[in-house]
Design a protein around this motif. Sequence first.
Motif, PDB file in Angstrom:
ATOM      1  N   ALA A 175      -6.236  22.193  35.809  1.00  0.00           N
ATOM      2  CA  ALA A 175      -6.996  20.974  35.580  1.00  0.00           C
ATOM      3  C   ALA A 175      -8.105  21.260  34.562  1.00  0.00           C
ATOM      4  O   ALA A 175      -8.435  22.420  34.291  1.00  0.00           O
ATOM      5  CB  ALA A 175      -7.596  20.482  36.908  1.00  0.00           C
ATOM      6  N   TRP A 226     -11.227  19.569  34.772  1.00  0.00           N
ATOM      7  CA  TRP A 226     -12.547  19.359  35.389  1.00  0.00           C
ATOM      8  C   TRP A 226     -13.169  20.720  35.686  1.00  0.00           C
ATOM      9  O   TRP A 226     -12.461  21.654  36.011  1.00  0.00           O
ATOM     10  CB  TRP A 226     -12.390  18.604  36.715  1.00  0.00           C
ATOM     11  N   ASN A 227     -14.545  20.808  35.563  1.00  0.00           N
ATOM     12  CA  ASN A 227     -15.253  22.071  35.883  1.00  0.00           C
ATOM     13  C   ASN A 227     -14.681  23.219  35.041  1.00  0.00           C
ATOM     14  O   ASN A 227     -14.324  24.293  35.552  1.00  0.00           O
ATOM     15  CB  ASN A 227     -15.135  22.366  37.378  1.00  0.00           C
ATOM     16  N   PRO A 240      -5.340  16.485  33.439  1.00  0.00           N
ATOM     17  CA  PRO A 240      -6.725  16.003  33.479  1.00  0.00           C
ATOM     18  C   PRO A 240      -7.535  16.556  34.664  1.00  0.00           C
ATOM     19  O   PRO A 240      -8.612  17.133  34.494  1.00  0.00           O
ATOM     20  CB  PRO A 240      -6.583  14.485  33.576  1.00  0.00           C
ATOM     21  N   GLY A 241      -6.985  16.365  35.879  1.00  0.00           N
ATOM     22  CA  GLY A 241      -7.745  16.799  37.059  1.00  0.00           C
ATOM     23  C   GLY A 241      -6.822  17.358  38.126  1.00  0.00           C
ATOM     24  O   GLY A 241      -5.589  17.347  37.983  1.00  0.00           O
ATOM     25  N   SER A 242      -7.426  17.804  39.241  1.00  0.00           N
ATOM     26  CA  SER A 242      -6.633  18.455  40.300  1.00  0.00           C
ATOM     27  C   SER A 242      -5.600  17.523  40.913  1.00  0.00           C
ATOM     28  O   SER A 242      -4.526  17.972  41.318  1.00  0.00           O
ATOM     29  CB  SER A 242      -7.573  18.971  41.391  1.00  0.00           C
ATOM     30  N   PHE A 243      -5.939  16.232  40.954  1.00  0.00           N
ATOM     31  CA  PHE A 243      -4.990  15.279  41.558  1.00  0.00           C
ATOM     32  C   PHE A 243      -3.671  15.258  40.794  1.00  0.00           C
ATOM     33  O   PHE A 243      -2.613  14.979  41.358  1.00  0.00           O
ATOM     34  CB  PHE A 243      -5.593  13.869  41.591  1.00  0.00           C
ATOM     35  N   GLU A 244      -3.681  15.591  39.522  1.00  0.00           N
ATOM     36  CA  GLU A 244      -2.472  15.586  38.687  1.00  0.00           C
ATOM     37  C   GLU A 244      -1.676  16.890  38.801  1.00  0.00           C
ATOM     38  O   GLU A 244      -0.586  17.015  38.224  1.00  0.00           O
ATOM     39  CB  GLU A 244      -2.847  15.341  37.225  1.00  0.00           C
ATOM     40  N   VAL A 261     -10.401  23.029  40.385  1.00  0.00           N
ATOM     41  CA  VAL A 261     -11.688  23.264  41.049  1.00  0.00           C
ATOM     42  C   VAL A 261     -12.226  21.918  41.491  1.00  0.00           C
ATOM     43  O   VAL A 261     -12.532  21.053  40.659  1.00  0.00           O
ATOM     44  CB  VAL A 261     -12.690  23.948  40.093  1.00  0.00           C
ATOM     45  N   LEU A 262     -12.299  21.741  42.791  1.00  0.00           N
ATOM     46  CA  LEU A 262     -12.849  20.509  43.371  1.00  0.00           C
ATOM     47  C   LEU A 262     -14.222  20.833  43.942  1.00  0.00           C
ATOM     48  O   LEU A 262     -14.369  21.790  44.701  1.00  0.00           O
ATOM     49  CB  LEU A 262     -11.940  19.998  44.490  1.00  0.00           C
ATOM     50  N   ILE A 263     -15.226  20.062  43.533  1.00  0.00           N
ATOM     51  CA  ILE A 263     -16.586  20.294  44.041  1.00  0.00           C
ATOM     52  C   ILE A 263     -17.048  19.010  44.706  1.00  0.00           C
ATOM     53  O   ILE A 263     -16.979  17.927  44.112  1.00  0.00           O
ATOM     54  CB  ILE A 263     -17.541  20.695  42.896  1.00  0.00           C
ATOM     55  N   HIS A 273     -14.433  11.270  47.891  1.00  0.00           N
ATOM     56  CA  HIS A 273     -13.395  11.537  46.875  1.00  0.00           C
ATOM     57  C   HIS A 273     -12.846  12.954  47.038  1.00  0.00           C
ATOM     58  O   HIS A 273     -11.650  13.195  47.046  1.00  0.00           O
ATOM     59  CB  HIS A 273     -14.065  11.367  45.509  1.00  0.00           C
ATOM     60  N   ILE A 305      -8.884  14.024  47.682  1.00  0.00           N
ATOM     61  CA  ILE A 305      -8.118  14.785  46.679  1.00  0.00           C
ATOM     62  C   ILE A 305      -7.736  16.151  47.236  1.00  0.00           C
ATOM     63  O   ILE A 305      -6.596  16.608  47.090  1.00  0.00           O
ATOM     64  CB  ILE A 305      -8.916  14.950  45.368  1.00  0.00           C
TER      65      ILE A 305
HETATM   66  O1  LIG Z   1     -10.201  18.598  39.349  1.00  0.00           O
HETATM   67  C1  LIG Z   1     -11.048  17.800  39.766  1.00  0.00           C
HETATM   68  N1  LIG Z   1     -10.819  16.462  39.686  1.00  0.00           N
HETATM   69  C2  LIG Z   1     -11.731  15.572  40.138  1.00  0.00           C
HETATM   70  N2  LIG Z   1     -11.471  14.260  40.028  1.00  0.00           N
HETATM   71  C3  LIG Z   1     -10.433  13.741  39.138  1.00  0.00           C
HETATM   72  C4  LIG Z   1      -9.076  13.634  39.817  1.00  0.00           C
HETATM   73  O2  LIG Z   1      -8.548  14.933  40.070  1.00  0.00           O
HETATM   74  C5  LIG Z   1      -8.102  12.877  38.925  1.00  0.00           C
HETATM   75  O3  LIG Z   1      -7.958  13.564  37.693  1.00  0.00           O
HETATM   76  C6  LIG Z   1      -8.557  11.461  38.657  1.00  0.00           C
HETATM   77  O4  LIG Z   1      -8.863  10.823  39.888  1.00  0.00           O
HETATM   78  C7  LIG Z   1      -7.509  10.662  37.900  1.00  0.00           C
HETATM   79  O5  LIG Z   1      -6.303  10.637  38.636  1.00  0.00           O
HETATM   80  C8  LIG Z   1     -12.921  16.033  40.737  1.00  0.00           C
HETATM   81  N3  LIG Z   1     -13.898  15.149  41.267  1.00  0.00           N
HETATM   82  O6  LIG Z   1     -13.713  13.908  41.262  1.00  0.00           O
HETATM   83  O7  LIG Z   1     -14.970  15.602  41.753  1.00  0.00           O
HETATM   84  C9  LIG Z   1     -13.159  17.453  40.815  1.00  0.00           C
HETATM   85  O8  LIG Z   1     -14.188  17.958  41.324  1.00  0.00           O
HETATM   86  N4  LIG Z   1     -12.201  18.272  40.326  1.00  0.00           N
END
Ligand SMILES: O=c1[nH]c(NC[C@H](O)[C@H](O)[C@H](O)CO)c([N+](=O)[O-])c(=O)[nH]1
Length: 166
Positions: free
Chosen positions: A25, A27-28, A59-63, A90-92, A98, A102
């Motif tokens: 991901a 993020w962070n 993009p982020g951990s959810f993906e 990395v989820l913080i 949220h 996730i």
């Molecule tokens: O990888 C992360 N995604 C995060 N959100 C984005 C999420 O993973 C998706 O990318 C987004 O919701 C779009 O689907 C985080 N927070 O919201 O805090 C986070 O800490 N880390």
Amino acid sequence: MAVKGLGQIDQQYDGSKLRVGIIHARWNRVIIDALVEGAIARMSELGVKEENIVVETVPGSFELPFGSRKFVEQQASKGTPLDVVIPIGVLIKGSTMHFEYISESTTNALMALQDKVNIPVIFGLLTCLTEEQAMARAGVDEAKSMHNHGEDWGAAAVEMAVKFEN
Ligand SMILES: O=c1[nH]c(NC[C@H](O)[C@H](O)[C@H](O)CO)c([N+](=O)[O-])c(=O)[nH]1
């Protein structure tokens, strides 16, 4: 010896024939980059060739679960199949729920992914309550007080791919 952390490596596995996918991901990113570097460094020590480590991002951990499945399928359809995949996120915790949603959904999806792709999926998701916790687990904190978990993930990837190769 510290109580927590990766147990003693039961043997030195030879990663020289492996192809490894890392999907991370964005993020962070400072912490992500340290974890990715740690995983690559440890796998290189175990013989994995640099040209056999393929890195992709989402993009982020959810993906990570969907991205990991498509990443594995794409590599297979190119004729360069992966032996193991390491999703890293990395989820913080923030001020909302949220983080919880996730963390749990992504963890469950990554666990289930192994049966879909039939290769080991290493759990590279840091779920931290504070930025300091995440920094420490990527060896980014000033004191370098903690261990870079990316190294554990790299070692686990080589062991699982060698021990349980298809
Ligand atoms: O990888 C992360 N995604 C995060 N959100 C984005 C999420 O993973 C998706 O990318 C987004 O919701 C779009 O689907 C985080 N927070 O919201 O805090 C986070 O800490 N880390």
